[in-house]
Design a protein around this motif. Structure first.
Motif, PDB file in Angstrom:
ATOM      1  N   LEU A 103       1.065  -1.035   0.358  1.00  0.00           N
ATOM      2  CA  LEU A 103       0.204   0.143  -0.185  1.00  0.00           C
ATOM      3  C   LEU A 103       0.571   1.267   0.300  1.00  0.00           C
ATOM      4  O   LEU A 103       0.592   2.174  -0.840  1.00  0.00           O
ATOM      5  N   VAL A 106       2.648   1.987  -3.336  1.00  0.00           N
ATOM      6  CA  VAL A 106       0.958   1.999  -4.090  1.00  0.00           C
ATOM      7  C   VAL A 106       0.769   3.263  -4.646  1.00  0.00           C
ATOM      8  O   VAL A 106       1.072   4.375  -4.826  1.00  0.00           O
ATOM      9  N   TYR A 107       0.914   3.499  -3.074  1.00  0.00           N
ATOM     10  CA  TYR A 107       0.934   5.395  -2.903  1.00  0.00           C
ATOM     11  C   TYR A 107       1.481   6.565  -2.690  1.00  0.00           C
ATOM     12  O   TYR A 107       0.846   7.339  -3.820  1.00  0.00           O
ATOM     13  N   PHE A 110       1.109   6.264  -7.045  1.00  0.00           N
ATOM     14  CA  PHE A 110       0.490   7.286  -7.562  1.00  0.00           C
ATOM     15  C   PHE A 110       0.983   9.037  -6.837  1.00  0.00           C
ATOM     16  O   PHE A 110       0.438   9.665  -8.697  1.00  0.00           O
ATOM     17  N   TYR A 111       1.484   8.988  -6.051  1.00  0.00           N
ATOM     18  CA  TYR A 111       1.235  10.664  -6.017  1.00  0.00           C
ATOM     19  C   TYR A 111       2.660  11.632  -6.549  1.00  0.00           C
ATOM     20  O   TYR A 111       2.907  12.300  -7.602  1.00  0.00           O
ATOM     21  N   LEU A 137      -3.970   1.938  -7.013  1.00  0.00           N
ATOM     22  CA  LEU A 137      -4.067   2.253  -5.196  1.00  0.00           C
ATOM     23  C   LEU A 137      -5.098   1.439  -5.102  1.00  0.00           C
ATOM     24  O   LEU A 137      -5.028   1.161  -4.474  1.00  0.00           O
ATOM     25  N   SER A 138      -6.750   1.685  -6.699  1.00  0.00           N
ATOM     26  CA  SER A 138      -7.463   1.429  -5.810  1.00  0.00           C
ATOM     27  C   SER A 138      -8.409   0.346  -5.470  1.00  0.00           C
ATOM     28  O   SER A 138      -8.617  -0.761  -4.945  1.00  0.00           O
ATOM     29  N   THR A 140      -5.151  -1.950  -5.307  1.00  0.00           N
ATOM     30  CA  THR A 140      -4.273  -2.202  -4.296  1.00  0.00           C
ATOM     31  C   THR A 140      -5.211  -2.495  -2.552  1.00  0.00           C
ATOM     32  O   THR A 140      -5.465  -3.458  -1.825  1.00  0.00           O
TER      33      THR A 140
END
Length: 347
Positions: A103, A106-107, A110-111, A137-138, A140
Motif C-alpha cells: 500500500l 503504490v500510494y 500514485f503521488y 492504488l484502488s 490494492t
C-alpha cells in the motif's frame, strides 16, 4: 482395614508404584506417585513387643496445588498470545509493506505520477500513467480490504469450531469433581485428579479459565472471575454469532446469562484479539479510502479537463465510511479516457 501391611503384597504395591513414572513417561498430565506409610502396631508375645514394619496407608501424587494453579494461568496466557500472534501474521501480510505492490509503495507511485504530470499536463502518456497509478492504488486497497474481511470471517469460523469443545470440558471436569468427592489425594483418586487437572489445563488453553485447587482434591473453575464449575455442577456457556459482528459468549447464571466475552483468554481470547486488531486495520483503511477519494473528487470537480470542460469525479464516490475500502474504484469514464483528468484551474 484400609491399611495394607508392608508384607509381600505391600512390596508388590511399592514396586508397581515406583514403576508408574516409567510406564507413564509419555502420558500427558501424569503426576509421579509415592507411597504413604505408617508404623504398624507392634505385636506382644510373651511380654516382648515385636515390630511389624509399616503399613501402606495410601498413594499420593507429587503435586503442589499452588504451582498447579500458576501453571493453569500460564497455559491460558501463553495460548492466548501464541494464537493472536499466529493469526495476525496473515493479516499483516496483506499490507505487503516490503513489496513494491504494498500500500505504501503504490500510494507513493500514485503521488509521484501526479507530481510528474503536473509538470506537463498536456503529455498524453503521463496522463495514462497517472490514471493507471490511480487504478493500481484502488485495486490494492480493495485487495487488502477483501483480505482483512476474509481474515475476520475466518477468525469467527475458527472461534465457533473451538468453542464447541468448551461445554464438553466443563461437563467432564464437573463429573470428575463429583467422582473425586472429598477423598483428597488418596490412592483411589490419583488418576482422577491427574485427568481432571489436565482437562482444566485444556480448558485454560481454550478459554483462559483459572482454577482454585483445594486441599481436599476439589477444584472450582472460573471464567472471568465467575464460577463455571463448582463441585459436581457445571454452568454451560453459549455462543452468539452474527454476520459482520464480533462473537458474544455468555456463561449461564441463576438469574440469566453473564457476558464473559471480554474475559476470555486462551485460544478464544487470542482469536478475539486478532479479530479486534484486524477490524481496527479495516476501519482505518475505510477511513483512508473515504477521506482520500472524497478529497480528490472535490479537487477534481473544481478543475477542467484537456478539452476545457469541468472535471467530474476522479473516483467513484463512496456510499458510506464503512466499506469504503472494499468499493474504492477510479471513475469508469476517467479509466476509459485519461483526457478527462481535470488538471487545469479556472480562469
Amino acid at each position: 482395614s484400609s491399611r495394607r501391611r508392608h508384607t509381600r503384597y505391600g512390596t508388590v504395591t511399592g514396586v508397581q508404584t515406583c514403576a508408574l513414572p516409567i510406564s507413564n513417561a509419555t502420558t500427558v498430565g501424569y503426576s509421579r506417585r509415592s507411597l504413604v506409610t505408617g508404623t504398624s502396631n507392634p505385636v506382644e508375645q510373651q511380654g516382648v513387643l515385636f515390630g511389624q514394619g509399616v503399613d501402606i496407608t495410601g498413594i499420593v501424587r507429587a503435586h503442589n496445588r499452588y504451582l498447579g494453579m500458576r501453571l493453569i494461568d500460564a497455559v491460558g496466557q501463553q495460548s492466548r498470545s501464541n494464537t493472536a500472534e499466529e493469526s495476525l501474521k496473515l493479516t499483516e501480510s496483506y499490507f505487503n509493506d516490503t513489496s513494491s505492490t504494498g500500500l505504501v509503495e503504490v500510494y507513493g507511485a500514485f503521488y509521484n505520477a501526479m507530481s510528474q504530470l503536473s509538470t506537463d499536463p498536456s503529455d498524453v502518456s503521463l496522463r495514462s500513467v497517472a490514471v493507471n497509478a490511480a487504478e493500481a492504488l484502488s485495486s490494492t486497497v480493495v485487495n487488502i480490504a477483501d483480505g482483512l474481511n476474509k481474515s475476520i470471517n475466518d477468525f469467527d469460523s475458527n472461534f465457533s469450531s473451538k468453542f464447541s469443545q468448551v461445554n464438553g470440558l466443563l461437563t467432564q471436569i464437573a463429573q470428575l469433581n463429583a467422582s473425586i468427592g472429598k477423598g483428597g489425594a488418596n490412592q483411589g483418586n490419583t488418576e482422577l485428579l491427574d485427568k481432571r487437572d489436565q482437562l482444566i489445563r485444556d480448558l485454560a488453553a481454550l478459554t483462559g479459565a483459572t482454577a482454585q485447587l483445594e486441599e481436599n482434591g476439589q477444584a472450582t473453575v472460573f471464567i472471568g472471575g465467575h464460577a463455571a464449575v463448582s463441585g459436581g455442577e457445571a454452568r454451560p456457556m453459549s455462543l452468539v454469532q452474527g454476520v459482520g459482528v464480533a462473537p458474544i459468549v455468555y456463561l449461564s447464571a441463576d438469574n440469566g446469562n453473564i457476558d464473559v466475552t471480554n474475559d476470555l483468554g486462551g485460544e478464544l481470547g487470542g482469536l478475539m484479539d486478532a479479530r479486534t486488531y484486524t477490524q481496527g486495520y479495516l476501519n482505518r483503511l475505510d477511513d483512508f479510502a473515504f477521506t482520500f477519494t472524497t478529497s480528490l473528487n472535490a479537487i477534481h470537480l473544481a478543475g477542467f479537463d484537456a478539452t476545457g470542460a469541468a472535471g467530474g469525479n476522479m473516483f467513484v464516490p463512496p456510499a458510506a465510511l464503512a466499506g469504503a475500502a472494499s468499493s474504492m474504484a477510479v471513475d469508469p469514464l476517467l479509466s476509459a479516457n485519461s483526457s478527462l483528468l481535470a488538471l487545469a484551474g479556472g480562469a
